[in-house]
Every structure is written in structure tokens, then in C-alpha cells.
Design a protein around this motif. Structure first.
Motif, mmCIF file in Angstrom:
data_model
loop_
_atom_site.group_PDB
_atom_site.id
_atom_site.type_symbol
_atom_site.label_atom_id
_atom_site.label_comp_id
_atom_site.label_asym_id
_atom_site.label_seq_id
_atom_site.Cartn_x
_atom_site.Cartn_y
_atom_site.Cartn_z
ATOM 1 N N THR A 18 -49.650 -23.561 -7.962
ATOM 2 C CA THR A 18 -48.305 -24.016 -8.329
ATOM 3 C C THR A 18 -48.083 -25.448 -7.849
ATOM 4 O O THR A 18 -47.576 -26.290 -8.603
ATOM 5 C CB THR A 18 -47.232 -23.081 -7.738
ATOM 6 N N ARG A 19 -48.455 -25.723 -6.622
ATOM 7 C CA ARG A 19 -48.298 -27.092 -6.103
ATOM 8 C C ARG A 19 -49.117 -28.085 -6.918
ATOM 9 O O ARG A 19 -48.671 -29.204 -7.184
ATOM 10 C CB ARG A 19 -48.675 -27.138 -4.620
ATOM 11 N N LEU A 20 -50.302 -27.671 -7.348
ATOM 12 C CA LEU A 20 -51.120 -28.558 -8.171
ATOM 13 C C LEU A 20 -50.517 -28.767 -9.554
ATOM 14 O O LEU A 20 -50.569 -29.878 -10.099
ATOM 15 C CB LEU A 20 -52.548 -28.018 -8.276
ATOM 16 N N LEU A 21 -49.917 -27.729 -10.138
ATOM 17 C CA LEU A 21 -49.252 -27.873 -11.435
ATOM 18 C C LEU A 21 -48.078 -28.843 -11.370
ATOM 19 O O LEU A 21 -47.784 -29.537 -12.346
ATOM 20 C CB LEU A 21 -48.741 -26.520 -11.945
ATOM 21 N N GLU A 22 -47.409 -28.860 -10.226
ATOM 22 C CA GLU A 22 -46.264 -29.763 -10.082
ATOM 23 C C GLU A 22 -46.685 -31.227 -10.153
ATOM 24 O O GLU A 22 -45.913 -32.068 -10.588
ATOM 25 C CB GLU A 22 -45.527 -29.465 -8.776
#
Length: 171
Positions: free
Chosen positions: A65-69
């Protein structure tokens, strides 16, 4: 002799791609980890939104999720329901290039989405309403459907999403 493995997309191919998304419950998400210079893969829970677009319910504390952001372009691997007796490489699978977009966590659309999600996955009731879980649309920009040996198809977004009906929603 034709050595091109890519076949023309037809109605059967579109139906298979759309059915695979409609029935998906888990998929492999591949996101790019800029800091390490490699892809990061995670098995995630996925369901289809009303128009047939893949949708995920992700925790904001998860690495993916942090990488998608930071980099919303991602890959999504969806497999057809497995025939445990057959050759896994003969089973249909689809890789999609997607752009992930976090959806608003408040309002009637989110409430309806949450109700559909829990109806399809009752065990999600335990975590779906936690403050760090949010819905993400995984908007397809193209893909490759491998429907078995010698059956590869390049997909466009119009092949993947359900066509609109008279009410403006997918069938």
C-alpha cells in the motif's frame, strides 16, 4: 508457419477475462519498490467493483500500500479457479497493467462497497471497518490473458471491463 502466440480477442475471450475478474477473491499484486530497485509482490484480497474493475481492500500499514501511494502503476496476476488435478500451466491466468487509486473512505458509495465486499467474504467483517483499511480501484490499462497452451490474448481496457447497461452499470 505462424509462430506468433498472440490470438485475436473475441467474445469468448472477453467473457473469460470478465468472468475471471468477477469471480476473483485473491490475486498477486506487483508494485515497484523505488528504494530497492525491485518489484515487490504481495497476495491481496480482490473483488470486482460493479463495473467489473478489480478492487482491493488494503491496509495502509502494508508495504504494498505504501508503495502504491508513491507509484500507482502496478501489475495484477489473476488465476482462474484451479483444477487441482490438471496441469497448473494449462489453467487460465491473466496479468493486468493497472493504475491504483484509493477511494474515499466515507459516504454511501463506500458503505455499499463495504456491504458487497463483506457479503462476498464474510470473514472480512473482522478487519474491513478498521480505520487503516481502504478500498483501492485497480483500473486496467491493458493485459495479457493466457487461456491455456497456445491461447494468448493481448487485452485492452474495453475487453476487461463490463460494458455499460441501460442503467449505466455493468451487467
Amino acid at each position: 508457419m505462424d509462430t506468433n502466440p498472440i490470438r485475436d480477442v473475441d467474445l469468448r475471450t472477453r467473457a473469460l477475462a470478465q468472468d475471471m475478474i468477477a469471480s476473483v477473491r485473491h490475486a498477486v499484486l506487483s508494485v515497484y519498490d523505488v528504494a530497492h530497485g525491485y518489484p515487490h509482490l504481495a497476495r491481496i484480497a480482490v473483488q470486482a467493483d460493479t463495473d467489473g474493475t478489480p478492487m482491493a481492500l488494503l491496509s495502509e500499514i502494508a508495504t504494498h500500500t505504501r508503495l502504491l501511494e508513491t507509484t500507482p502503476r502496478a501489475g495484477l496476476l489473476i488465476e482462474a479457479a484451479a483444477d487441482t488435478k490438471g496441469d497448473a500451466m494449462a489453467q487460465a491466468r491473466m496479468t493486468l497493467q493497472v493504475v491504483a487509486r484509493r477511494l474515499p473512505s466515507e459516504g454511501p458509495d463506500n458503505d455499499a462497497r463495504l456491504a458487497r465486499w463483506v457479503a462476498n467474504n464474510p470473514r472480512a467483517r473482522a478487519y474491513a471497518k478498521l480505520a487503516d483499511f481502504h478500498f483501492w480501484r485497480l483500473e486496467p490499462h491493458g493485459g495479457l490473458l493466457n487461456a491455456g497452451f497456445g491461447q494468448a490474448y493481448l487485452l485492452q481496457p474495453t475487453d476487461i471491463k463490463k460494458p455499460p447497461t441501460e442503467t449505466g452499470r455493468g451487467r
